[in-house]
Scaffold this active site. Structure first.
Site, PDB file in Angstrom:
ATOM      1  N   GLY A  51       0.823  -1.202   0.000  1.00 40.98           N
ATOM      2  CA  GLY A  51       0.000   0.000   0.000  1.00 40.98           C
ATOM      3  C   GLY A  51       0.862   1.259   0.000  1.00 40.98           C
ATOM      4  N   SER A  52       0.347   2.303   0.609  1.00 35.80           N
ATOM      5  CA  SER A  52       1.007   3.614   0.529  1.00 35.80           C
ATOM      6  C   SER A  52       2.333   3.688   1.279  1.00 35.80           C
ATOM      7  CB  SER A  52       0.065   4.703   1.038  1.00 35.80           C
ATOM      8  OG  SER A  52      -1.010   4.869   0.137  1.00 35.80           O
ATOM      9  N   VAL A  53       2.631   2.713   2.126  1.00 40.72           N
ATOM     10  CA  VAL A  53       3.964   2.679   2.740  1.00 40.72           C
ATOM     11  C   VAL A  53       5.026   2.637   1.636  1.00 40.72           C
ATOM     12  CG1 VAL A  53       5.543   1.289   4.167  1.00 40.72           C
ATOM     13  CG2 VAL A  53       3.164   1.588   4.876  1.00 40.72           C
ATOM     14  N   PHE A  54       4.678   1.998   0.515  1.00 39.55           N
ATOM     15  CA  PHE A  54       5.620   1.829  -0.599  1.00 39.55           C
ATOM     16  C   PHE A  54       5.936   3.148  -1.300  1.00 39.55           C
ATOM     17  CE2 PHE A  54       6.861   0.328  -4.898  1.00 39.55           C
ATOM     18  CZ  PHE A  54       7.884  -0.547  -4.531  1.00 39.55           C
ATOM     19  N   LYS A  55       5.125   4.183  -1.059  1.00 43.64           N
ATOM     20  CA  LYS A  55       5.417   5.482  -1.655  1.00 43.64           C
ATOM     21  C   LYS A  55       6.793   5.994  -1.226  1.00 43.64           C
ATOM     22  CE  LYS A  55       0.517   6.681  -2.075  1.00 43.64           C
ATOM     23  NZ  LYS A  55      -0.615   7.380  -1.465  1.00 43.64           N
TER      24      LYS A  55
END
Length: 342
Positions: free
Chosen positions: A50-54
C-alpha cells in the site's frame, strides 16, 4: 540494532494443546479457521505494501533525478489512463503539490504520475535496495520472501510483457508487490538509521543457569542502501510531517513528548466498485476489506524504536494501525499515554 522487542501475530492459539495429543476437532478448527492462527503473520503474511511503498517510489524519483523535491504534479481526484480512472483517496483531489506534501497527505495521483516517469524496473531496483523481495534472514523458520515485480519478473513468471497501466498500481504499493510486516520494519528502520540494512534478531545472548554469558549476538549490518544522505533527509522530514502536521495521514500516532515519524498505508484486497466512497468500507464483506498499515520510528531526532503494524482487513492505516503503533512507542519510551489527537 535489529533486535526484535516484540512480535505479535493474531489470532493466536493455545500452545498447550500441542503438549498432549491434539484432538482431531481442535486440529480441524485450527486448520479451517479463515484467519489462519497457525501462521506467524509477522514473517509469513505477504500483503500489498500500500502507501507505505510510496517511500520507495519517492526515493527512486529523487535518486534518479526524475524529480526534485519541488517538482509539482496536479491531483484532481482522478487520473485517467487507458480506459479507466485511477482515483486518489481524497475525492476532490489535492490540487498542485510537490513531494513533501504528497508524502504527508499520501496523494495517490502524485505517485501515479511519478511512477509512469520512472517505469517498473527503476522502482523495483530501489525496493530491492531496501530488502524487499527476499527473506530478512531472521532465525525463525519458514520466513516468506515477498515479491518485488519488474518487467523481466513478469515475463519470466507469467510469460507476458509488462503493461504501463500496471506501473500505476506498483507505484503505490499494489499490483504484484507483496511484503511481510518484518520486511517493512527493516525498510522503515533503514530510513531511520541513515540507510543501514540491519538483520532482525530474536536472541541477544545465551547464558547458563549462573547467568554467565555463553554467546552473544551483536547487531549484524547486512549492507547499506545506495541512496544519498540528502534523499534520506528529505524522506525523513516528510515522514515526520506525516505524523506531526495537521493534514498528515499519521496524526493518530502523534505524541506530545517526542516526535514520531511514520507512514500510513491502505492496501487493497480487491478492486473497489466505481461508486465506492471512502466511508463505506463496512458495506463490503470483511474478507474483501482493505488491510491497514502503519510504519514508524521514534524519537525522530535519535531513533530508538521502529514499529510496523498491519491490521488485516482493518480498513485505513490512519485509523486502524497508527493508534496501535502509538501505544507501543509510548510503552517502550515509558511515556504517559496521551489523549488521541483529533
Amino acid at each position: 540494532t535489529g533486535r526484535i522487542l516484540a512480535m505479535v501475530s493474531k489470532p493466536s492459539f493455545k500452545p498447550d494443546i500441542f503438549a498432549r495429543n491434539i484432538l482431531p476437532e481442535e486440529w480441524k478448527s485450527l486448520m479451517e479457521n479463515p484467519y489462519h492462527p497457525l501462521q506467524n503473520k509477522g514473517i509469513q503474511g505477504q500483503y500489498p505494501a500500500g502507501s507505505v511503498f510510496k517511500i520507495i517510489t519517492a526515493i527512486a524519483g529523487l535518486e534518479s533525478k526524475t524529480i526534485t523535491p519541488n517538482t509539482p504534479f496536479n491531483c484532481a481526484g482522478a487520473f485517467s489512463y487507458g480506459d479507466r480512472d485511477f482515483r486518489c483517496w481524497k475525492e476532490g483531489g489535492h490540487g498542485s503539490l510537490s513531494l513533501h506534501r504528497a508524502i504527508v497527505e499520501s496523494c495517490d495521483i502524485y505517485f501515479y504520475q511519478l511512477g509512469l516517469k520512472l517505469g517498473p524496473d527503476l522502482i523495483a531496483r530501489y525496493a530491492t535496495e531496501f530488502g524487499l523481495g527476499k527473506a530478512t534472514g531472521i532465525s525463525l523458520p519458514h520466513e516468506k520472501p515477498g515479491t518485488v515485480p519488474s518487467s523481466s519478473w513478469k515475463k519470466k513468471r507469467l510469460g507476458v510483457p509488462w503493461y504501463s497501466g500496471e506501473t500505476l498500481s506498483f507505484s503505490v504499493g499494489q499490483g504484484y508487490l507483496n511484503a511481510t510486516p518484518l520486511q517493512l520494519l527493516v525498510l522503515i528502520s533503514a530510513v531511520a538509521n541513515g540507510g543501514k540494512i540491519i538483520q532482525p534478531q530474536v536472541v541477544e545472548r545465551i547464558e547458563d543457569i549462573y547467568e554467565n554469558k555463553l554467546r552473544e549476538y551483536p547487531p549484524v549490518e547486512m549492507g547499506r542502501v545506495d541512496v544519498s544522505e540528502r534523499t534520506l533527509r528529505i524522506i525523513q522530514e516528510a515522514l515526520r510531517a506525516a505524523v506531526n502536521d495537521p493534514h498528515g495521514t499519521g496524526s493518530a500516532c502523534a505524541l506530545k513528548e517526542v516526535k514520531v515519524a511514520g507512514k500510513t498505508g491502505t492496501a487493497q484486497v480487491i478492486a473497489m466498485p466505481e461508486d465506492f466512497k471512502r466511508g463505506e468500507m463496512n458495506r463490503i464483506p470483511l474478507k474483501f476489506r482493505d488491510h491497514a498499515w502503519f510504519v514508524a520510528y521514534a524519537p525522530f531526532e535519535d531513533p530508538k524504536i521502529s514499529v510496523a503494524v498491519l491490521v488485516e482487513h482493518g480498513g485505513f492505516g490512519a485509523t486502524a494501525a497508527a493508534p496501535m503503533a502509538k501505544k507501543v512507542i509510548e510503552q517502550y519510551l515509558n511515556l504517559k499515554p496521551s489523549p488521541s489527537l483529533k
